[in-house]
Structures are given as structure tokens and as C-alpha cells.
Design a protein around this motif. Sequence first.
Motif, short mmCIF file in Angstrom:
data_model
loop_
_atom_site.label_atom_id
_atom_site.label_comp_id
_atom_site.label_asym_id
_atom_site.label_seq_id
_atom_site.Cartn_x
_atom_site.Cartn_y
_atom_site.Cartn_z
N TYR A 18 15.84 11.73 6.94
CA TYR A 18 15.23 10.40 6.36
C TYR A 18 16.28 9.46 5.97
O TYR A 18 16.39 8.21 6.29
N SER A 19 17.20 10.07 5.09
CA SER A 19 18.31 9.00 4.49
C SER A 19 19.43 8.63 5.50
O SER A 19 20.31 7.62 5.20
N CYS A 21 18.60 7.23 8.30
CA CYS A 21 17.99 6.14 9.08
C CYS A 21 17.98 4.83 8.41
O CYS A 21 17.97 4.73 7.28
N ASP A 22 18.09 3.69 9.24
CA ASP A 22 18.36 2.34 8.63
C ASP A 22 16.88 1.69 8.78
O ASP A 22 15.93 2.41 9.04
N GLN A 23 16.74 0.56 8.34
CA GLN A 23 15.38 -0.29 8.17
C GLN A 23 14.74 -0.49 9.70
O GLN A 23 13.59 -0.64 9.50
N GLN A 24 15.36 -0.40 10.58
CA GLN A 24 14.61 -0.08 12.03
C GLN A 24 14.12 1.13 12.40
O GLN A 24 13.71 1.36 13.57
N GLY A 25 14.25 2.10 11.43
CA GLY A 25 13.81 3.57 11.66
C GLY A 25 14.67 4.46 12.63
O GLY A 25 13.99 5.49 13.02
N PHE A 28 21.34 5.17 11.58
CA PHE A 28 22.35 4.02 11.23
C PHE A 28 23.54 4.58 12.08
O PHE A 28 24.01 5.72 11.89
N ARG A 75 15.51 9.26 15.86
CA ARG A 75 14.58 8.96 14.75
C ARG A 75 14.46 10.13 13.89
O ARG A 75 14.82 11.19 14.19
#
Length: 151
Positions: A18-19, A21-25, A28, A75
Motif C-alpha cells: 500500500y505504501s 502507491c500514489d494518490q492515483q492508486g 509511484f 496496484r
Amino acid sequence: MRMPAMGEIFTHRLRVRYSECDQQGVVFNAHYLSFYDVALTELWRAAIGPYTDAVETGYDLVVAEARIRFREGARFDELLDVRMPVVKLGVTSMIVQPEFRVDDRLIADGEVRHVFIDPAAKGKKEIPPDVRLALEPYLAEPDLGGAGPAG
């Protein structure tokens, strides 16, 4: 230790956290080079042994160039396979063209050029013969239509 078949492509699987991933899911972009580094360490461990032994025996690897082409985002919680085709073993360098896949989806691909160095002098050094011999089974044909250099 199992001997790889000639032309075998080493693959390391990891689960997207989870950590990462960026704000787009999606993962990054900077994490892909970190994923690559983990996969390279595991390739090294499978082919040669612990990476710490390299420096202790007088050689190290540095990244001279890295390119990543992003196709689609991986994702959270997906299993990401990092395929590590070694496409060139030069005199002092090697090139890997990593592929990042989730099932049949190509997430990203690229090319990373490493240079072997003397860790004390920081200058280029020929690939040690035992390292070359251990990596040769992983040599694959370069993907000239991919992220590799044109011409």
C-alpha cells in the motif's frame, strides 16, 4: 545450487504494498527502480551468491544509466513479476532490460547499464571471470524494439 538453462530469464516476484502507491492508486514511478534493485540482488544471489561477497573480493557494480518506460500502473496487493533478461556482458559493463508484469499485463520495461568497478579505486574493472561465467546462462537476446537504444 540449480544450474539455469542457457538463456533462462531470472524472474523475481513481489507483492505491491500500500505504501508504494500514489494518490492515483498505482505504484509511484520511483519505486520501479527500487523493485529492480531487489530483483538484481536476488539474481545475483541465485547466480553468484551474497552480494556482500563482491565487495569483499574486490569488485562492485554501479548504475551508469537507467531508463524505465511506464505502460500501465500496478496496484496495491498485485503480484508483480520483475523479469531480468541480461542482454549484454561487455568487458567492464552489463546491460539488463527489466520487464515488470502483473499476469500478462506489461506494466513497465526499460534498460539498466551497470559498470563494474574496483571499490577502493572507484575506477572501471573488468568483469571477473567467475562472475561472467555465472551470468552467461542468463544472457538473452536484446529487445531492440523495446526501450533499448536505437540503431
